[in-house]
Every structure is written in structure tokens, then in C-alpha cells.
Design an enzyme around this catalytic site. Structure first.
Site, mmCIF file in Angstrom:
data_model
loop_
_atom_site.group_PDB
_atom_site.id
_atom_site.type_symbol
_atom_site.label_atom_id
_atom_site.label_comp_id
_atom_site.label_asym_id
_atom_site.label_seq_id
_atom_site.Cartn_x
_atom_site.Cartn_y
_atom_site.Cartn_z
ATOM 1 N N SER A 108 62.200 11.439 6.263
ATOM 2 C CA SER A 108 61.860 10.563 7.380
ATOM 3 C C SER A 108 62.931 10.606 8.471
ATOM 4 C CB SER A 108 61.631 9.146 6.849
ATOM 5 O OG SER A 108 61.087 8.295 7.812
ATOM 6 N N ASP A 136 59.868 9.573 14.438
ATOM 7 C CA ASP A 136 60.969 10.021 13.591
ATOM 8 C C ASP A 136 60.609 11.356 12.962
ATOM 9 O OD1 ASP A 136 59.013 8.984 11.948
ATOM 10 O OD2 ASP A 136 60.402 8.153 10.486
ATOM 11 N N ASP A 160 59.333 12.497 10.238
ATOM 12 C CA ASP A 160 58.029 12.768 9.624
ATOM 13 C C ASP A 160 56.896 12.057 10.336
ATOM 14 O OD1 ASP A 160 58.582 10.181 8.760
ATOM 15 O OD2 ASP A 160 57.729 10.497 6.766
ATOM 16 N N ASP A 219 56.000 8.912 10.814
ATOM 17 C CA ASP A 219 55.278 7.735 10.334
ATOM 18 C C ASP A 219 55.713 6.471 11.068
ATOM 19 O OD1 ASP A 219 57.779 7.393 9.199
ATOM 20 O OD2 ASP A 219 57.051 7.075 7.151
#
Length: 453
Positions: free
Chosen positions: A103, A246, A248, A250
């Protein structure tokens, strides 16, 4: 040894704590637990995606090998956002999904996130079941029973089409973003194509920055945890807004036309009011976390919207949403879940709906976000302490009680052990930043002294 799973999957420094051996063992155990939900007469099917981190290449190989060795057919998706993997698992009817990403963490870290059938993150029960199966003896499939590995390295267009459809009955009739100029910071991460592409296809003029991943530059002074470049680019290009995801994708944070940061609380408030106006906010309720600013809670109360507060972590937000039949929830950090379209936080989906609200109202982001009058908030991370005693140590609990009584209705205090790092987070809200800082420093000193290892 402590629990392997943290707030968001298994995370650690790649090739140190998070090794290929661990990734392989985890994937075998996950295959045995999650693959049992598959249809009889065929191998379970897993979708595996990753962000662009260099370490994701060898970890992906280990995960894929573990799954296939346990009799799971694997489809490699390549670089795709975490919410994209979650959606594709449900959309394609796969039995499980795996995302390799840490992340917003720095590049040397990585992580493994699992999704169950339907694309939902795992609850504690399933995570515990996977941990319990690790290291157990098992009967290995042979011959035609081993899993097969295929590639679908172009799922991005399919995912973008899904995102755009959320803005209307179908892609062609979806809300137009024409006339909006948007700077997109892709964090040199998994959404380097998805984030700009989704906004462009709906007519926005997009200026991409940090959308050139090389495996080493993910989250490197960019993305939702480093907004300086985004603020500068918005001002340089006289853009209407800037969005930053960010690594990833999410989560999403934003910047208004004047370069001011718009955080997850404000974004959640804008979307909650939009859904209330449209009559789609189930039970006129939104789910937030204990970290949400008091200004957000006040704004929702004034708008006639109930706020349910969950533990920090988007999976806990989602659990509260499911339990109450709610359709919107999120975190101050920028995780926003719209359960009509996603099973997890989705930064690109959030950006699309925020821009759509601007387009349909004709209001600036500053005007929309201004409904939340944030109290100054200070967050101090206290490292090298025994975080397991944060809620029980007498000195710490006494200090928190004393400060809470002093603040009354003018602020609040929250101490929270991190779910992903070895530290305690001290959060203080007060009428002024100076007052919040003073109290935060006092409490941090108590935590540091009382919980020293």
C-alpha cells in the site's frame, strides 16, 4: 510469535521478514482454506495481482507456485490496483484473489492481501484459519490435478469500464467531467494507468504526475502520503483539483484549486451529502472510524446524517457497513468504500465520484469540502514501546482520562496501537493546534515512559 496477519493482510520488509518461503507457505494454506468454497468438479481459481515494486516479482512467483502446487488454477493479472483485483474476483466468479502490495509503505516493504470469493477481504476467522493451516501436512495433487497458470495482463480496460459505469446507467451516459482540469498523482504505483485513464475517458483534462513506475520509485515522495508535488502542480496548471492515490490505489486524498489538502473525512462528507440528496444513502447513515475528526461528526449531525464509528481499518468499516446495511463508509486516510460498486476502498472510484459531484453542482472542491470545519488534529507516533499494554497501563489510562475531562466538548483524545507497525499512535484534537500539540506531547511522553520496552 505474534499473529501473522495485521490490519491489512501480511506485511513486512521484502526478503527479510516477508520471504519467498513465507509467501509460498501462506498461499498453500490460503488455497486449502479459501479453495474449499470452490465448485465441485473443477480446480479452484485464483486471481493474482501486484503493484510495481521490484520485490513483487519474486513474491508473485512464490504465491503462484504455492497456489498451483495446491491444485489451484491461477490467473496472473500483472500490475493492477488492489480494488481492481477485488472487483475482478467477484466479477469473474473466482474463488479467491491475492494482491501483493504494501500500500502506502516505502518500496522495501511488501505485503500479501487475500480476497475470498466475491472479492471481500478476509475476516479474523478466515485469517486465523489460514495461519492454523500453515505447516500442516497435506496431500499434494499430482498429474492433471495440479493447478495451471495463465496470464491476463491487460485487465485495466475492463476495470476502467466498471469504474465509469458507476457514474451512470452505462459508460456512454455516465456523468461527463468535461471542463474539469485534474492533476493525478499515481504514486508511481498500481494505478499509474487506471487513475488518469478513468478520468480522461469521461472528458476531464488530466495532467499526470508520478505515473512512471520503475519498480523502485513507488510512494517515493509522491502519492497520498506526500502531497507537496501535487499541490505545486495544481497551482502551476491552474487545475480545478488534484487527486493522489497510494501505491495500490485503495485510498485517495485531494487538493483543491488553491492547493489546500482535502482529507478523507471531507471527501466522505461530500459523497455522503451527494448520496443523501440523491436518496441513495441507506438509512441516512455513513460509517467512519474512531480517527474521524470531530468537525466531520459535527457536519454530519447538522446534515441529519448518522455516523457509525468502527475500528481503524477499511475491513472493519466494511464489516460495520454489512452489519447495518449501509452503503458508504471510509477513513480519514482516504479509504472510501462505496459498496454498490466495490468491496473495498477504491481511490480511483472515489476520485471519479468526487469530480462528478463538482460537475453536477458546479461548485468548487473547496466549497464542497468546506462543510467540514476540521478541528486542529495532532498525530504522534511513539515507537519502541510495548503497544500491547496501551489500553491497560494505569499511568497511560489515567493520563488519557485526565486530558479527556479537561477538553470536554472542545476536543478529544485517542490512543491506538498500530495494526501494521510497532508503535502507538497518539491523536489529539483541540480548539487550537498549539493546544493539541501541547496535549499530544504530554501524552506521548507518558506513553514513552510507561510502555518502554
Amino acid at each position: 510469535m505474534g499473529r501473522l496477519f495485521g490490519t491489512d493482510g501480511v506485511r513486512g520488509r521484502a526478503n527479510d521478514g516477508l520471504t519467498a518461503e513465507l509467501a509460498l507457505d501462506l498461499s498453500v494454506a490460503a488455497a486449502h482454506v479459501l479453495g474449499e468454497t470452490g465448485e465441485l468438479g473443477r480446480n479452484p481459481v485464483a486471481l493474482v495481482g501486484r503493484d510495481p515494486r521490484a520485490s513483487g516479482e519474486f513474491l508473485e512467483a512464490a504465491v503462484v507456485a504455492g497456489l498451483a502446487s495446491a491444485g489451484v488454477d491461477v490467473v496472473r493479472l500483472g500490475v493492477v490496483p488492489t480494488p481492481g483485483v477485488a472487483w475482478l474476483v467477484g466479477h469473474r466468479g473466482a474463488d479467491l484473489g491475492v494482491m501483493l502490495s504494501a500500500s502506502h509503505n516505502p518500496m522495501p516493504d511488501n505485503g500479501i492481501k487475500f480476497f475470498a470469493r466475491g472479492g471481500a477481504k478476509l475476516d479474523d476467522r478466515l485469517e486465523d484459519a489460514i495461519e492454523a493451516r500453515m505447516g500442516e501436512a497435506w496431500q499434494r495433487p499430482i498429474g492433471a490435478d495440479v493447478g495451471r497458470i495463465t496470464e491476463d495482463l491487460e485487465p485495466v480496460e475492463e476495470y476502467i469500464a466498471h469504474l465509469v459505469t458507476s457514474l451512470g446507467a452505462d459508460g456512454e451516459d455516465a456523468i461527463s467531467l468535461a471542463g474539469l482540469t485534474i492533476v493525478v498523482d499515481g504514486a508511481n504505483g498500481a494505478a499509474y494507468r487506471t487513475a488518469p485513464g478513468s478520468l480522461e475517458v469521461q472528458g476531464a483534462t488530466v495532467i499526470p504526475i508520478h505515473c512512471s513506475p520503475d519498480g523502485l520509485n513507488i510512494n517515493d515522495n509522491c502519492g497520498s502520503t506526500h502531497l507537496g508535488d501535487l499541490q505545486a502542480a495544481v497551482l502551476e496548471h491552474s487545475a480545478d483539483l488534484g487527486i493522489a492515490v497510494d501505491g495500490d490505489a485503495d485510498r485517495c486524498l485531494c487538493v483543491d484549486a488553491a492547493g489546500n489538502v482535502v482529507d478523507g473525512d471531507q471527501i466522505l462528507a461530500v459523497l455522503a451529502l451527494a448520496m443523501k440528496d440523491a436518496g441513495t444513502l441507506a438509512h441516512d447513515t455513513v460509517v467512519a472510524t474512531v480517527m474521524s475528526n470531530l468537525g466531520f461528526l459535527n457536519a454530519m449531525r447538522d446534515a441529519g446524517i448518522t455516523v457509525k464509528q468502527a475500528k481503524v481499518g477499511d475491513r472493519y468499516v466494511l464489516e460495520e457497513m454489512k452489519a447495518g446495511g449501509y452503503v458508504l463508509g471510509g477513513e480519514q486516510s482516504g479509504h472510501v468504500i462505496q459498496s454498490r460498486y466495490a468491496t473495498t476502498g477504491d481511490g480511483v472510484l472515489t476520485a471519479l465520484h468526487l469530480a462528478a459531484r463538482m460537475a453536477t453542482t458546479g461548485k468548487s472542491l473547496a466549497e464542497l469540502a468546506g462543510v467540514v470545519q476540521r478541528l486542529p488534529q495532532v498525530l504522534i507516533n511513539v515507537a519502541d514501546v510495548d503497544k500491547s499494554r496501551a489500553a491497560s497501563d494505569p499511568a497511560v489510562t489515567a493520563a488519557v482520562s485526565r486530558v479527556t475531562a479537561e477538553l470536554g466538548d472542545t476536543g478529544r483524545v485517542l490512543l491506538r496501537p498500530s495494526g501494521t507497525e510497532d508503535l502507538v499512535r497518539v491523536m489529539v484534537e483541540a480548539a487550537t493546534e498549539q493546544r493539541a500539540r501541547e496535549i499530544g506531547d504530554q501524552l506521548a511522553a507518558v506513553v514513552r515512559g510507561a510502555l518502554a520496552k
